[in-house]
Motif scaffolding. Structure first.
Motif, PDB file in Angstrom:
ATOM      1  N   GLU A 217      26.538  58.566  28.515  1.00 14.42           N
ATOM      2  CA  GLU A 217      26.598  57.291  27.795  1.00 14.42           C
ATOM      3  C   GLU A 217      25.194  56.783  27.464  1.00 14.42           C
ATOM      4  N   LYS A 218      24.274  56.901  28.421  1.00 12.53           N
ATOM      5  CA  LYS A 218      22.893  56.465  28.169  1.00 12.53           C
ATOM      6  C   LYS A 218      22.258  57.303  27.062  1.00 12.53           C
ATOM      7  N   LEU A 219      22.490  58.609  27.098  1.00 17.02           N
ATOM      8  CA  LEU A 219      21.932  59.484  26.061  1.00 17.02           C
ATOM      9  C   LEU A 219      22.508  59.154  24.689  1.00 17.02           C
ATOM     10  N   ALA A 220      23.806  58.856  24.641  1.00 16.37           N
ATOM     11  CA  ALA A 220      24.437  58.511  23.363  1.00 16.37           C
ATOM     12  C   ALA A 220      23.846  57.215  22.814  1.00 16.37           C
ATOM     13  N   LYS A 221      23.636  56.221  23.690  1.00 19.11           N
ATOM     14  CA  LYS A 221      23.033  54.956  23.242  1.00 19.11           C
ATOM     15  C   LYS A 221      21.607  55.175  22.767  1.00 19.11           C
ATOM     16  N   LEU A 222      20.858  55.976  23.507  1.00 16.33           N
ATOM     17  CA  LEU A 222      19.476  56.253  23.131  1.00 16.33           C
ATOM     18  C   LEU A 222      19.417  56.970  21.786  1.00 16.33           C
ATOM     19  N   LYS A 223      20.309  57.931  21.569  1.00 14.18           N
ATOM     20  CA  LYS A 223      20.340  58.658  20.297  1.00 14.18           C
ATOM     21  C   LYS A 223      20.709  57.725  19.155  1.00 14.18           C
ATOM     22  N   ALA A 224      21.682  56.841  19.388  1.00 16.50           N
ATOM     23  CA  ALA A 224      22.072  55.890  18.341  1.00 16.50           C
ATOM     24  C   ALA A 224      20.904  54.972  18.000  1.00 16.50           C
ATOM     25  N   LYS A 225      20.161  54.533  19.015  1.00 13.81           N
ATOM     26  CA  LYS A 225      19.007  53.657  18.780  1.00 13.81           C
ATOM     27  C   LYS A 225      17.928  54.413  18.015  1.00 13.81           C
ATOM     28  N   GLN A 226      17.658  55.657  18.393  1.00 15.18           N
ATOM     29  CA  GLN A 226      16.652  56.457  17.696  1.00 15.18           C
ATOM     30  C   GLN A 226      17.068  56.725  16.253  1.00 15.18           C
TER      31      GLN A 226
ATOM     32  N   ALA B 216      18.991  54.796  14.376  1.00 21.05           N
ATOM     33  CA  ALA B 216      18.857  53.537  13.638  1.00 21.05           C
ATOM     34  C   ALA B 216      17.392  53.280  13.301  1.00 21.05           C
ATOM     35  N   GLU B 217      16.494  53.528  14.259  1.00 23.88           N
ATOM     36  CA  GLU B 217      15.064  53.330  14.010  1.00 23.88           C
ATOM     37  C   GLU B 217      14.552  54.304  12.955  1.00 23.88           C
ATOM     38  N   ALA B 218      15.019  55.552  13.003  1.00 24.03           N
ATOM     39  CA  ALA B 218      14.597  56.547  12.006  1.00 24.03           C
ATOM     40  C   ALA B 218      15.094  56.143  10.623  1.00 24.03           C
ATOM     41  N   HIS B 219      16.327  55.620  10.553  1.00 20.57           N
ATOM     42  CA  HIS B 219      16.881  55.175   9.272  1.00 20.57           C
ATOM     43  C   HIS B 219      16.056  54.012   8.714  1.00 20.57           C
ATOM     44  N   GLN B 220      15.703  53.044   9.577  1.00 20.27           N
ATOM     45  CA  GLN B 220      14.890  51.904   9.136  1.00 20.27           C
ATOM     46  C   GLN B 220      13.514  52.362   8.671  1.00 20.27           C
ATOM     47  N   GLN B 221      12.915  53.301   9.386  1.00 18.86           N
ATOM     48  CA  GLN B 221      11.590  53.792   9.018  1.00 18.86           C
ATOM     49  C   GLN B 221      11.650  54.530   7.685  1.00 18.86           C
TER      50      GLN B 221
END
Ligand SMILES: [Zn+2]
Length: 103
Positions: free
Chosen positions: A17-26, A28-33
């Motif tokens: 679950e932590k890895l899935a959240k971290l991947k989703a956050k990464q 989203a950040e990559a999409h914004q960048q």
């Protein structure tokens, strides 16, 4: 199932679950960048020839006009503003065409 196995399964689930959240956050950040990079690369650049665009006032709206080829860019709502001043005219017809309405 032994208690130790249940405990390991529980912590493995938490890790997933932590890895899935971290991947989703990464992601989203990559999409914004990527969006910021695209904007920095294309902001005020002509979509036809790539040259710089100048902003000029025209009948109450600020339109962008390409220095090189003369292409015009309107922001959302500006065509509606211009068409509102030109009831039944050419701009009204263009606005209808962009909206997919019969001209
Ligand atoms: Zn151009």
């Amino acid at each position: 199932m032994p208690e130790r196995d249940l405990e390991e399964e529980h912590f493995a689930k938490l890790d997933r679950e932590k890895l899935a959240k971290l991947k989703a956050k990464q992601d989203a950040e990559a999409h914004q960048q990527a969006a910021a990079d695209r904007k920095a690369l294309h902001f005020h650049k002509c979509g036809k020839c790539g040259d710089d665009m100048d902003t000029k006032p025209f009948r109450g709206v600020e339109i962008e006009i390409c220095r090189a080829c003369g292409a015009v860019l309107l922001d959302p709502g500006e065509l509606e503003t211009l068409a509102g001043e030109d009831q039944g005219g050419v701009l009204k017809g263009l606005f209808s065409m962009f909206k997919g309405e019969p001209v």
